[in-house]
Design a protein around this motif. Sequence first.
Motif, PDB file in Angstrom:
ATOM      1  N   ALA A  13      39.485  30.480  39.941  1.00 50.45           N
ATOM      2  CA  ALA A  13      40.225  30.281  41.176  1.00 50.45           C
ATOM      3  C   ALA A  13      40.364  31.586  41.961  1.00 50.45           C
ATOM      4  N   LEU A  14      40.262  32.688  41.286  1.00 51.44           N
ATOM      5  CA  LEU A  14      40.394  33.981  41.966  1.00 51.44           C
ATOM      6  C   LEU A  14      39.036  34.428  42.496  1.00 51.44           C
ATOM      7  N   ARG A  15      39.088  35.161  43.558  1.00 50.12           N
ATOM      8  CA  ARG A  15      37.848  35.717  44.086  1.00 50.12           C
ATOM      9  C   ARG A  15      37.402  36.873  43.212  1.00 50.12           C
ATOM     10  N   SER A  16      36.198  36.787  42.704  1.00 48.31           N
ATOM     11  CA  SER A  16      35.720  37.835  41.802  1.00 48.31           C
ATOM     12  C   SER A  16      35.561  39.166  42.528  1.00 48.31           C
ATOM     13  N   GLU A  17      35.453  39.127  43.842  1.00 50.78           N
ATOM     14  CA  GLU A  17      35.284  40.381  44.591  1.00 50.78           C
ATOM     15  C   GLU A  17      36.602  41.025  44.986  1.00 50.78           C
ATOM     16  N   LEU A  18      37.728  40.464  44.580  1.00 54.24           N
ATOM     17  CA  LEU A  18      39.039  41.013  44.899  1.00 54.24           C
ATOM     18  C   LEU A  18      39.164  42.429  44.343  1.00 54.24           C
ATOM     19  N   ARG A  19      39.592  43.372  45.206  1.00 57.08           N
ATOM     20  CA  ARG A  19      39.734  44.775  44.811  1.00 57.08           C
ATOM     21  C   ARG A  19      41.225  45.115  44.762  1.00 57.08           C
ATOM     22  N   VAL A  20      41.704  45.468  43.565  1.00 55.47           N
ATOM     23  CA  VAL A  20      43.131  45.654  43.331  1.00 55.47           C
ATOM     24  C   VAL A  20      43.418  47.088  42.900  1.00 55.47           C
ATOM     25  N   LEU A  21      44.521  47.621  43.409  1.00 59.55           N
ATOM     26  CA  LEU A  21      45.026  48.927  42.996  1.00 59.55           C
ATOM     27  C   LEU A  21      46.388  48.720  42.353  1.00 59.55           C
ATOM     28  N   VAL A  22      46.525  49.127  41.090  1.00 58.93           N
ATOM     29  CA  VAL A  22      47.777  49.033  40.350  1.00 58.93           C
ATOM     30  C   VAL A  22      48.415  50.419  40.350  1.00 58.93           C
ATOM     31  N   VAL A  66      47.489  45.878  46.685  1.00 57.24           N
ATOM     32  CA  VAL A  66      48.177  46.933  45.947  1.00 57.24           C
ATOM     33  C   VAL A  66      49.315  46.272  45.177  1.00 57.24           C
ATOM     34  N   ILE A  67      49.356  46.516  43.865  1.00 56.28           N
ATOM     35  CA  ILE A  67      50.473  46.078  43.029  1.00 56.28           C
ATOM     36  C   ILE A  67      51.198  47.346  42.622  1.00 56.28           C
ATOM     37  N   CYS A  68      52.439  47.507  43.085  1.00 56.39           N
ATOM     38  CA  CYS A  68      53.124  48.786  42.940  1.00 56.39           C
ATOM     39  C   CYS A  68      54.541  48.610  42.400  1.00 56.39           C
ATOM     40  N   ASP A  69      54.918  49.492  41.489  1.00 57.34           N
ATOM     41  CA  ASP A  69      56.271  49.520  40.955  1.00 57.34           C
ATOM     42  C   ASP A  69      57.221  50.068  42.019  1.00 57.34           C
ATOM     43  N   ARG A  92      47.207  45.725  56.928  1.00 56.84           N
ATOM     44  CA  ARG A  92      46.969  44.328  56.553  1.00 56.84           C
ATOM     45  C   ARG A  92      46.642  44.125  55.069  1.00 56.84           C
ATOM     46  N   LYS A  93      46.610  45.192  54.312  1.00 57.47           N
ATOM     47  CA  LYS A  93      46.370  45.053  52.878  1.00 57.47           C
ATOM     48  C   LYS A  93      47.566  44.342  52.251  1.00 57.47           C
ATOM     49  N   ARG A  94      47.296  43.513  51.269  1.00 55.10           N
ATOM     50  CA  ARG A  94      48.361  42.788  50.578  1.00 55.10           C
ATOM     51  C   ARG A  94      49.087  43.732  49.632  1.00 55.10           C
ATOM     52  N   PHE A  95      50.407  43.534  49.513  1.00 55.51           N
ATOM     53  CA  PHE A  95      51.246  44.434  48.727  1.00 55.51           C
ATOM     54  C   PHE A  95      52.193  43.624  47.856  1.00 55.51           C
ATOM     55  N   VAL A  96      52.105  43.840  46.537  1.00 52.61           N
ATOM     56  CA  VAL A  96      52.996  43.184  45.580  1.00 52.61           C
ATOM     57  C   VAL A  96      53.877  44.266  44.976  1.00 52.61           C
TER      58      VAL A  96
END
Length: 139
Positions: A13-22, A66-69, A92-96
């Motif tokens: 279900a997820l896009r394999s090309e998704l680029r994530v920064l933790v 970006v997934i950020c504490d 416009r980048k997504r931020f969690v």
Amino acid sequence: MLRPGHFERAAMALRSELRVLVVDDMSVSRQVLLQLLERFGVRQVRTACSAEEALQLLESAPIDVVICDLCMPGMDGMALLRRMRGDSRHRRKRFVLTTGHAAGVSLGHIPVERPDAVLPKPFEARELLDCMERIAGRI
């Protein structure tokens, strides 16, 4: 607990090309997120131990999410979010935002700088998966 095979179906279900920064100052938290994201099928995951390092990576690598504490020494997660929302290249980048202090986080009064999602710690794998599926659908 997730049933056997659930991760494989969820990964599709997820896009394999998704680029994530933790981004997290705790290496264990970075490692857990990295492993979970990879199990969900996200193949392009970078990590940073500080918001300052994250800003450098944002300049040098294409990032979608970006997934950020929230609580980190130096620049915290909200400061990173403000910097990103103030920069037209990253606005416009997504931020969690992840936090162990979710009860004390009030983000409703900052509509421009609001993260796309808040993930309270500790979270279950299913909560992260649901969050990433929603985020991936908005990119």
